[in-house]
Design an enzyme around this catalytic site. Structure first.
Site, PDB file in Angstrom:
ATOM      1  N   HIS A  44      -1.889   4.645  -1.987  1.00 51.22           N
ATOM      2  CA  HIS A  44      -1.184   4.202  -0.686  1.00 51.22           C
ATOM      3  C   HIS A  44      -2.253   3.742   0.122  1.00 51.22           C
ATOM      4  O   HIS A  44      -2.320   3.727   1.419  1.00 51.22           O
ATOM      5  CB  HIS A  44      -0.640   5.561  -0.208  1.00 51.22           C
ATOM      6  CG  HIS A  44       0.541   5.493   0.733  1.00 51.22           C
ATOM      7  ND1 HIS A  44       0.374   4.807   2.184  1.00 51.22           N
ATOM      8  CD2 HIS A  44       1.579   5.343   0.617  1.00 51.22           C
ATOM      9  CE1 HIS A  44       1.604   4.947   2.710  1.00 51.22           C
ATOM     10  NE2 HIS A  44       2.297   5.372   1.590  1.00 51.22           N
ATOM     11  N   ARG A  64      10.294   9.381  -1.776  1.00 51.56           N
ATOM     12  CA  ARG A  64      11.470  10.795  -1.241  1.00 51.56           C
ATOM     13  C   ARG A  64      11.885  11.196  -2.385  1.00 51.56           C
ATOM     14  O   ARG A  64      12.675  10.358  -2.999  1.00 51.56           O
ATOM     15  CB  ARG A  64      12.230   9.953   0.023  1.00 51.56           C
ATOM     16  CG  ARG A  64      11.441   9.507   1.259  1.00 51.56           C
ATOM     17  CD  ARG A  64      12.142   8.738   2.162  1.00 51.56           C
ATOM     18  NE  ARG A  64      11.443   8.264   3.435  1.00 51.56           N
ATOM     19  CZ  ARG A  64      10.385   7.395   3.280  1.00 51.56           C
ATOM     20  NH1 ARG A  64      10.506   6.579   2.410  1.00 51.56           N
ATOM     21  NH2 ARG A  64       9.819   7.061   4.594  1.00 51.56           N
ATOM     22  N   GLU A  78       2.805  -0.150  -3.249  1.00 54.19           N
ATOM     23  CA  GLU A  78       2.548   0.925  -3.812  1.00 54.19           C
ATOM     24  C   GLU A  78       3.312   0.807  -5.530  1.00 54.19           C
ATOM     25  O   GLU A  78       4.556   0.740  -5.579  1.00 54.19           O
ATOM     26  CB  GLU A  78       3.037   2.152  -3.217  1.00 54.19           C
ATOM     27  CG  GLU A  78       2.672   2.214  -1.714  1.00 54.19           C
ATOM     28  CD  GLU A  78       3.665   3.153  -1.162  1.00 54.19           C
ATOM     29  OE1 GLU A  78       4.118   4.240  -1.342  1.00 54.19           O
ATOM     30  OE2 GLU A  78       3.821   2.477   0.361  1.00 54.19           O
ATOM     31  N   HIS A 105       6.191  12.228  -0.590  1.00 54.16           N
ATOM     32  CA  HIS A 105       4.835  12.089  -1.374  1.00 54.16           C
ATOM     33  C   HIS A 105       4.285  13.429  -1.616  1.00 54.16           C
ATOM     34  O   HIS A 105       2.939  13.723  -1.312  1.00 54.16           O
ATOM     35  CB  HIS A 105       4.101  11.424  -0.169  1.00 54.16           C
ATOM     36  CG  HIS A 105       4.246   9.917   0.230  1.00 54.16           C
ATOM     37  ND1 HIS A 105       4.872   9.068  -1.099  1.00 54.16           N
ATOM     38  CD2 HIS A 105       4.137   9.283   1.166  1.00 54.16           C
ATOM     39  CE1 HIS A 105       4.908   7.975  -0.463  1.00 54.16           C
ATOM     40  NE2 HIS A 105       4.588   7.768   0.948  1.00 54.16           N
ATOM     41  N   ASP A 136      10.162  -1.617   3.729  1.00 50.94           N
ATOM     42  CA  ASP A 136       9.674  -0.408   3.230  1.00 50.94           C
ATOM     43  C   ASP A 136      10.446  -0.007   2.135  1.00 50.94           C
ATOM     44  O   ASP A 136      11.235   1.000   1.733  1.00 50.94           O
ATOM     45  CB  ASP A 136       9.809   0.772   4.213  1.00 50.94           C
ATOM     46  CG  ASP A 136       9.359   2.116   4.005  1.00 50.94           C
ATOM     47  OD1 ASP A 136       8.445   2.185   2.893  1.00 50.94           O
ATOM     48  OD2 ASP A 136       9.253   3.136   4.767  1.00 50.94           O
TER      49      ASP A 136
END
Length: 350
Positions: free
Chosen positions: A179, A80, A313, A105, A252
């Site tokens: 991803h 982000r 990631e 993304h 996350d």
């Protein structure tokens, strides 16, 4: 070793091709030239059964319409960017706001939604597909014409190496990652809550309620974010830690790696015996435990639901352009961007 190529779909009169990289032991990686998407990875369990260990779809149209970024290369910038804008060299750039008020993304049409050129290389010890794309000046708001390349290489050691490179004719931002959602149970037989994870990291980034870094680095010690030894993903889902709850009951979060190319990320599934060891030259890894996945549609015939896959990631830290204390993702004019991450697929020793 070999690469098998076949047609998978079509978009805007362009053919989407499927490439299957096969090594001499039966490991297979399948990918397409739309978004460099990894659609399947076939590896053996402890009984020698080869099964798929990533999430994806059977049909191309599902990738076009999907919102989970299954298997994609994301860019120009992974993660982000606060407010969908940034300042660079005295100029303000406005980006697509594709997640609430923020840029996620790469925007509405990031690297995950374009056709890449592809070329295949085969030899006795490894096979590879190199994808290349020219991202034009102004695409999704970013400056500079950027030539990017992504190469997937499979060898006879059951390893996948992903190499990224980029070159821009103006100063710009570049922070690419893959991803893929992993599920080592094989053919999505179970969710990933009983997978264990270890990360060589003693700090993670605090997030706000928009899942943007606050800029604060938190110590992992004494928290469900301590992956310095094997920890079950379930422990973060069940946790009352405010950061786990904020992320939708799970993870996350970006972790700052303390070493590179040193078995720094290891995922295990004890029931299948499969292991995944990740080594990278990136400063961080974002761990996403599939908390936002919805109970609608199917993934390879399995009803979609939370926690069906985990993303690891490897990348620069999210929103670094707004945090001078984070490693920079600014790519200067005519400077070469490179990044490499290696994935080794193995079996747990009895």
């Amino acid at each position: 070793m070999k690469v098998i190529q076949e047609k998978f779909g079509q978009i805007n009169n362009q053919t989407v091709n499927l490439f299957t990289l096969v090594n001499d032991h039966g490991m297979e990686l399948t990918c397409i030239n739309y978004g460099c998407i990894i659609t399947k990875i076939m590896t053996p369990d402890k009984e020698g059964n080869y099964e798929n260990i990533v999430l994806g779809y059977d049909r191309f149209e599902e990738y076009q319409n999907g919102s989970y970024f299954f298997g994609t290369v994301v860019g120009r910038v992974a993660g982000r960017i606060k407010g969908g804008s940034f300042d660079l060299d005295g100029k303000t750039y406005t980006l697509a706001k594709n997640e609430n008020n923020n840029h996620l993304h790469g925007g509405n049409k990031g690297f995950d939604k374009v056709i890449w050129d592809a070329s295949v290389t085969e030899n006795d010890e490894e096979v590879s597909v190199q994808f290349s794309y020219l991202s034009p000046d102004g695409e999704e708001g970013y400056p500079g014409n950027v030539n990017v390349k992504v190469t997937y290489t499979v060898n006879n050691n059951n390893e996948l190496t992903i190499q990224y490179s980029g070159l821009s004719d103006e100063s710009t931002l570049l922070n690419m990652t893959n991803h893929t959602y992993f599920n080592l149970s094989g053919n999505i037989k179970r969710d990933i809550l009983n997978h264990s994870l270890s990360i060589k990291s003693d700090k993670f980034l605090e997030l706000n309620d928009e899942l943007l870094p606050t800029g604060k680095l938190l110590d992992v010690e004494g928290t469900p974010f301590n992956f310095t030894s094997d920890r079950l993903i379930q422990s973060g889902v069940d946790s009352n830690h405010p950061q786990n709850q904020l992320a939708g009951h799970g993870y996350d979060h970006p972790f700052l790696l303390t070493s590179n190319h040193d078995q720094e990320i290891i995922l295990k599934d004890s029931e299948s015996g499969r292991t995944l060891t990740i080594e990278t030259d990136e400063p961080g890894v974002v761990v996403y435990s599939g908390n936002q996945m919805k109970s609608e549609g199917e993934i390879y015939g399995v009803p979609s639901r939370k926690y069906l896959g985990i993303c690891l990631e490897t990348q620069g830290l999210p929103d670094a352009i707004h945090h001078p204390n984070f490693p920079s993702w600014v790519l200067e004019k005519d400077q070469v961007y490179t990044s490499e991450t290696k994935y080794k697929f193995g079996l747990k020793a009895n």
